[in-house]
Design an enzyme around this catalytic site. Sequence first.
Site, PDB file in Angstrom:
ATOM      1  CB  CYS A   1      -0.873  -0.010   1.256  1.00 33.60           C
ATOM      2  SG  CYS A   1       0.132   0.032   2.751  1.00 33.60           S
TER       3      CYS A   1
ATOM      4  CG  HIS B   1       3.911  -7.198  10.637  1.00 36.57           C
ATOM      5  ND1 HIS B   1       2.799  -6.584  11.163  1.00 36.57           N
ATOM      6  CD2 HIS B   1       4.831  -7.194  11.640  1.00 36.57           C
ATOM      7  CE1 HIS B   1       3.034  -6.241  12.421  1.00 36.57           C
ATOM      8  NE2 HIS B   1       4.261  -6.592  12.728  1.00 36.57           N
TER       9      HIS B   1
ATOM     10  CG  HIS C   1       3.024  -1.422  11.978  1.00 32.14           C
ATOM     11  ND1 HIS C   1       4.249  -1.993  11.732  1.00 32.14           N
ATOM     12  CD2 HIS C   1       2.133  -2.149  11.278  1.00 32.14           C
ATOM     13  CE1 HIS C   1       4.114  -3.026  10.914  1.00 32.14           C
ATOM     14  NE2 HIS C   1       2.839  -3.136  10.623  1.00 32.14           N
TER      15      HIS C   1
ATOM     16  CG  HIS D   1      -1.177  -5.169  14.794  1.00 32.19           C
ATOM     17  ND1 HIS D   1      -0.914  -3.888  14.356  1.00 32.19           N
ATOM     18  CD2 HIS D   1      -0.893  -5.984  13.751  1.00 32.19           C
ATOM     19  CE1 HIS D   1      -0.493  -3.935  13.107  1.00 32.19           C
ATOM     20  NE2 HIS D   1      -0.482  -5.202  12.710  1.00 32.19           N
TER      21      HIS D   1
ATOM     22  CD  GLU E   1      -3.062   0.684  12.623  1.00 34.88           C
ATOM     23  OE1 GLU E   1      -2.816  -0.114  11.695  1.00 34.88           O
ATOM     24  OE2 GLU E   1      -4.109   1.365  12.668  1.00 34.88           O
TER      25      GLU E   1
ATOM     26  CB  SER F   1      -5.392   1.574   9.450  1.00 35.96           C
ATOM     27  OG  SER F   1      -4.328   0.654   9.514  1.00 35.96           O
TER      28      SER F   1
ATOM     29  CB  SER G   1       0.827  -9.370   7.347  1.00 36.04           C
ATOM     30  OG  SER G   1      -0.089  -8.583   6.621  1.00 36.04           O
TER      31      SER G   1
ATOM     32  CB  SER H   1       3.705  -5.925   4.665  1.00 37.41           C
ATOM     33  OG  SER H   1       2.875  -6.921   5.182  1.00 37.41           O
TER      34      SER H   1
HETATM   35  S1  SF4 Z   1      -2.829   2.561   7.292  1.00 34.56           S
HETATM   36 FE1  SF4 Z   1      -1.613   0.683   7.056  1.00 34.56          FE
HETATM   37  S2  SF4 Z   1      -2.638  -0.453   5.381  1.00 34.56           S
HETATM   38 FE2  SF4 Z   1      -3.416   1.657   5.321  1.00 34.56          FE
HETATM   39  S3  SF4 Z   1      -2.102   2.734   3.841  1.00 34.56           S
HETATM   40 FE3  SF4 Z   1      -1.179   3.022   5.869  1.00 34.56          FE
HETATM   41  S4  SF4 Z   1       0.309   1.359   6.140  1.00 34.56           S
HETATM   42 FE4  SF4 Z   1      -1.054   0.818   4.438  1.00 34.56          FE
END
Ligand code: SF4
Length: 274
Positions: free
Chosen positions: A12, A39, A71, A121, A123, A159, A215, A258
């Site tokens: 992403c 990850h 994250h 996790h 994040e 997210s 992940s 990832s």
């Molecule tokens: S929040 Fe996480 S999944 Fe969404 S764009 Fe950012 S890194 Fe990628």
Amino acid sequence: MKVLLAKSAGFCWGVSRAVEKARSLAREGRVYTDGPLIHNEEMMQQLQSEGISETDDISNIGTAKLLVRAHGIPPERRKQLNASSAEVTDTTCPDVAKIQGLIRKHARLGYNIIIYGDKGHAEVTGLLGFTEGKGHVVTTREDILKLPDLDPACLVAQSTQFPSSYKLIAEEVCKRNPDAVILDTICEATKKRQSELIEMASNVDAFVVVGSSNSANTVRLLELAKSLKPALQIQTADQIKPTNFTEFHTVGLTAGASTPDFIIQQVRTKLEEL
Ligand code: SF4
């Protein structure tokens, strides 16, 4: 076998940004990341060969360059990094940073923060740090029933959660706290990846999801894929067993945020050869 590759498969924008930054800094010297940058073990090995490695002991890296992972991290950890001799660069995904800001703002307005996410996790641990001691993590609807009285309450999601599950969690929170503030914090990249998978389902016999089992978004993609068609998760092309695919003519191929492109292409080639 015919393979339909999802346009959204792989990195992403938040992950691409972190990896590009790490690579550009590595051209000037050794780079450390505070925990795994992303990850994916194969990608971390690839980065290691380029002079980028993970550390969990910042006292040993002197004045080297140190990256904050995509994250994000809690404010307390940021203070520790800033107090070290390392040269800190932040590659927190801006979409995650936005959630952190929303949490801090609502916590300071007096809200109790409920985070829908995977306990432990990276994040979620980072987000919890912005709640100023007023945060609770829930992963199921039952968890909400176990919460103490939380009024006023503000709900956010990690997210990479499913929008449909988040809606159910939000309904449950509103039953207990009708005035709860519900914030839509699932990132667009996640929504797009999940909706593309649903669109592909009518054109394929099965799905292959490429990514690590640590992940979060890969695990959720697999869950979604399994709800639509037979689905298999693999980390590398070596894990493809031809006997698993004898019944299928067309396979949908997707990958977590990832998963690097070189692995997706290796998997695609191997599947097409079957
Ligand atoms: S929040 Fe996480 S999944 Fe969404 S764009 Fe950012 S890194 Fe990628």
